[in-house]
Design a protein around this motif. Structure first.
Motif, PDB file in Angstrom:
ATOM      1  N   GLU A 159       2.992  -1.040   8.414  1.00  0.00           N
ATOM      2  CA  GLU A 159       2.263   0.049   9.075  1.00  0.00           C
ATOM      3  C   GLU A 159       1.060   0.481   8.236  1.00  0.00           C
ATOM      4  O   GLU A 159      -0.014   0.752   8.774  1.00  0.00           O
ATOM      5  N   LEU A 160       1.237   0.527   6.924  1.00  0.00           N
ATOM      6  CA  LEU A 160       0.113   0.874   6.039  1.00  0.00           C
ATOM      7  C   LEU A 160      -1.014  -0.149   6.158  1.00  0.00           C
ATOM      8  O   LEU A 160      -2.190   0.205   6.162  1.00  0.00           O
ATOM      9  N   LYS A 180      -8.016  -4.849  -3.703  1.00  0.00           N
ATOM     10  CA  LYS A 180      -8.070  -3.380  -3.682  1.00  0.00           C
ATOM     11  C   LYS A 180      -6.892  -2.823  -2.883  1.00  0.00           C
ATOM     12  O   LYS A 180      -6.240  -1.849  -3.304  1.00  0.00           O
ATOM     13  N   VAL A 181      -6.598  -3.450  -1.755  1.00  0.00           N
ATOM     14  CA  VAL A 181      -5.469  -3.035  -0.932  1.00  0.00           C
ATOM     15  C   VAL A 181      -4.153  -3.256  -1.676  1.00  0.00           C
ATOM     16  O   VAL A 181      -3.273  -2.378  -1.691  1.00  0.00           O
ATOM     17  N   LYS A 182      -4.021  -4.412  -2.290  1.00  0.00           N
ATOM     18  CA  LYS A 182      -2.781  -4.729  -3.013  1.00  0.00           C
ATOM     19  C   LYS A 182      -2.529  -3.744  -4.145  1.00  0.00           C
ATOM     20  O   LYS A 182      -1.397  -3.284  -4.350  1.00  0.00           O
ATOM     21  N   ASN A 183      -3.577  -3.403  -4.894  1.00  0.00           N
ATOM     22  CA  ASN A 183      -3.423  -2.451  -5.995  1.00  0.00           C
ATOM     23  C   ASN A 183      -3.014  -1.066  -5.487  1.00  0.00           C
ATOM     24  O   ASN A 183      -2.210  -0.372  -6.117  1.00  0.00           O
ATOM     25  N   ALA A 184      -3.569  -0.681  -4.351  1.00  0.00           N
ATOM     26  CA  ALA A 184      -3.211   0.607  -3.755  1.00  0.00           C
ATOM     27  C   ALA A 184      -1.735   0.627  -3.364  1.00  0.00           C
ATOM     28  O   ALA A 184      -1.026   1.619  -3.563  1.00  0.00           O
ATOM     29  N   LEU A 185      -1.252  -0.492  -2.832  1.00  0.00           N
ATOM     30  CA  LEU A 185       0.132  -0.571  -2.399  1.00  0.00           C
ATOM     31  C   LEU A 185       1.099  -0.621  -3.585  1.00  0.00           C
ATOM     32  O   LEU A 185       2.231  -0.147  -3.482  1.00  0.00           O
ATOM     33  N   VAL A 186       0.638  -1.186  -4.699  1.00  0.00           N
ATOM     34  CA  VAL A 186       1.451  -1.151  -5.918  1.00  0.00           C
ATOM     35  C   VAL A 186       1.644   0.295  -6.356  1.00  0.00           C
ATOM     36  O   VAL A 186       2.739   0.702  -6.755  1.00  0.00           O
ATOM     37  N   ARG A 187       0.583   1.095  -6.259  1.00  0.00           N
ATOM     38  CA  ARG A 187       0.688   2.511  -6.618  1.00  0.00           C
ATOM     39  C   ARG A 187       1.630   3.243  -5.663  1.00  0.00           C
ATOM     40  O   ARG A 187       2.247   4.243  -6.044  1.00  0.00           O
ATOM     41  N   ASP A 191       6.511  -3.834  -4.477  1.00  0.00           N
ATOM     42  CA  ASP A 191       6.446  -4.966  -5.400  1.00  0.00           C
ATOM     43  C   ASP A 191       5.350  -5.941  -4.969  1.00  0.00           C
ATOM     44  O   ASP A 191       5.059  -6.071  -3.781  1.00  0.00           O
ATOM     45  N   PHE A 192       4.793  -6.654  -5.953  1.00  0.00           N
ATOM     46  CA  PHE A 192       3.754  -7.640  -5.659  1.00  0.00           C
ATOM     47  C   PHE A 192       4.251  -8.685  -4.668  1.00  0.00           C
ATOM     48  O   PHE A 192       3.517  -9.110  -3.769  1.00  0.00           O
ATOM     49  N   SER A 193       5.507  -9.102  -4.827  1.00  0.00           N
ATOM     50  CA  SER A 193       6.038 -10.149  -3.952  1.00  0.00           C
ATOM     51  C   SER A 193       6.069  -9.699  -2.496  1.00  0.00           C
ATOM     52  O   SER A 193       5.664 -10.446  -1.596  1.00  0.00           O
ATOM     53  N   GLU A 194       6.538  -8.478  -2.255  1.00  0.00           N
ATOM     54  CA  GLU A 194       6.596  -8.003  -0.871  1.00  0.00           C
ATOM     55  C   GLU A 194       5.207  -7.683  -0.339  1.00  0.00           C
ATOM     56  O   GLU A 194       4.936  -7.839   0.858  1.00  0.00           O
ATOM     57  N   ILE A 195       4.305  -7.268  -1.215  1.00  0.00           N
ATOM     58  CA  ILE A 195       2.925  -6.999  -0.794  1.00  0.00           C
ATOM     59  C   ILE A 195       2.250  -8.296  -0.373  1.00  0.00           C
ATOM     60  O   ILE A 195       1.607  -8.371   0.682  1.00  0.00           O
ATOM     61  N   ASN A 196       2.384  -9.345  -1.204  1.00  0.00           N
ATOM     62  CA  ASN A 196       1.781 -10.639  -0.894  1.00  0.00           C
ATOM     63  C   ASN A 196       2.314 -11.200   0.427  1.00  0.00           C
ATOM     64  O   ASN A 196       1.557 -11.739   1.245  1.00  0.00           O
ATOM     65  N   ARG A 197       3.613 -11.061   0.624  1.00  0.00           N
ATOM     66  CA  ARG A 197       4.223 -11.549   1.859  1.00  0.00           C
ATOM     67  C   ARG A 197       3.702 -10.768   3.069  1.00  0.00           C
ATOM     68  O   ARG A 197       3.383 -11.353   4.115  1.00  0.00           O
ATOM     69  N   ALA A 198       3.592  -9.439   2.917  1.00  0.00           N
ATOM     70  CA  ALA A 198       3.125  -8.599   4.022  1.00  0.00           C
ATOM     71  C   ALA A 198       1.662  -8.889   4.365  1.00  0.00           C
ATOM     72  O   ALA A 198       1.296  -8.946   5.544  1.00  0.00           O
TER      73      ALA A 198
END
Length: 213
Positions: A159-160, A180-187, A191-198
């Motif tokens: 959703e984000l 930039k989006v990935k770093n925001a989601l880490v904050r 996790d990087f793994s779920e962010i990359n997959r999403a």
């Protein structure tokens, strides 16, 4: 030693003076419980019990007053009381009474906080757990509170991407915007793994929609 006078002071508080000049300011309940009156003889041990009972009542009422405005964890309330009353033994006894009566409940607090962090703020598991534990909640209680939201974390992450961050995800070759989006989601606590997959799923979905059009 002897109480030389017991007079009403303010509201439900009485001023009880001892023959050595000391003055105690006691609630009417304490006066009644110990039968304190002018001319009453007392010893050091009884006087110590009177002072303890008075301090306990004040600390307990102070805690209830604070709880009228917001919930507290065990750790937060204990620290709050200790600032004023200094005695760990007294504050521990007050906390025991508060927990027995259900006024302090870390599990309930953690469950309410988890709901807010997940459903409203859309934080990831790591951020949620950290935020809850910063309130002094035990690690295992925090984990139990977050357990029902296992599927919600993935849904919130997508959703984000589809709402708050979609304007940065218009070009799969734009690595700077994607990072930039990935770093925001880490904050946010993902996790990087779920962010990359999403992010991968996001672009695959976007590509599929373009093909259909």
């Amino acid at each position: 030693m002897r109480f030389t006078s017991v007079n009403k002071y303010k509201g439900s508080t009485y001023e009880a003076e001892l023959d050595d000049g000391r003055k105690l300011y006691l609630h009417a309940d304490i006066i009644t419980d110990f039968g304190i009156r002018a001319g009453m003889e007392t010893d050091r041990d009884t006087l110590r019990k009177i002072v303890y009972a008075s301090n306990f009542r004040r600390a307990y009422q102070r805690a209830l007053y604070l709880l009228d405005y917001r919930d507290y964890t065990y750790s937060e309330m204990f620290k709050k009381l200790l600032e004023n009353y200094k005695s760990e033994a007294l504050c521990t006894a007050v906390m025991k009474r508060l927990t027995e009566h259900g006024f302090i409940d870390d599990r309930r607090y953690a469950e309410r906080m988890a709901r807010k962090l997940v459903e409203i703020k859309h934080f990831g598991y790591r951020r949620c757990k950290r935020e809850i534990m910063l309130k002094g909640v035990d690690q295992f209680i925090a984990e139990d509170a977050l357990a029902p939201y296992e599927e919600a974390f993935g849904e919130n992450l997508m959703e984000l991407l589809n709402t708050k961050h979609s304007r940065y995800l218009t070009d799969i070759e734009d690595r700077k915007s994607i990072e930039k989006v990935k770093n925001a989601l880490v904050r946010y606590g993902y996790d990087f793994s779920e962010i990359n997959r999403a992010v991968k799923e996001y672009f695959e979905s976007a590509g599929g929609l373009e093909e259909e059009n």
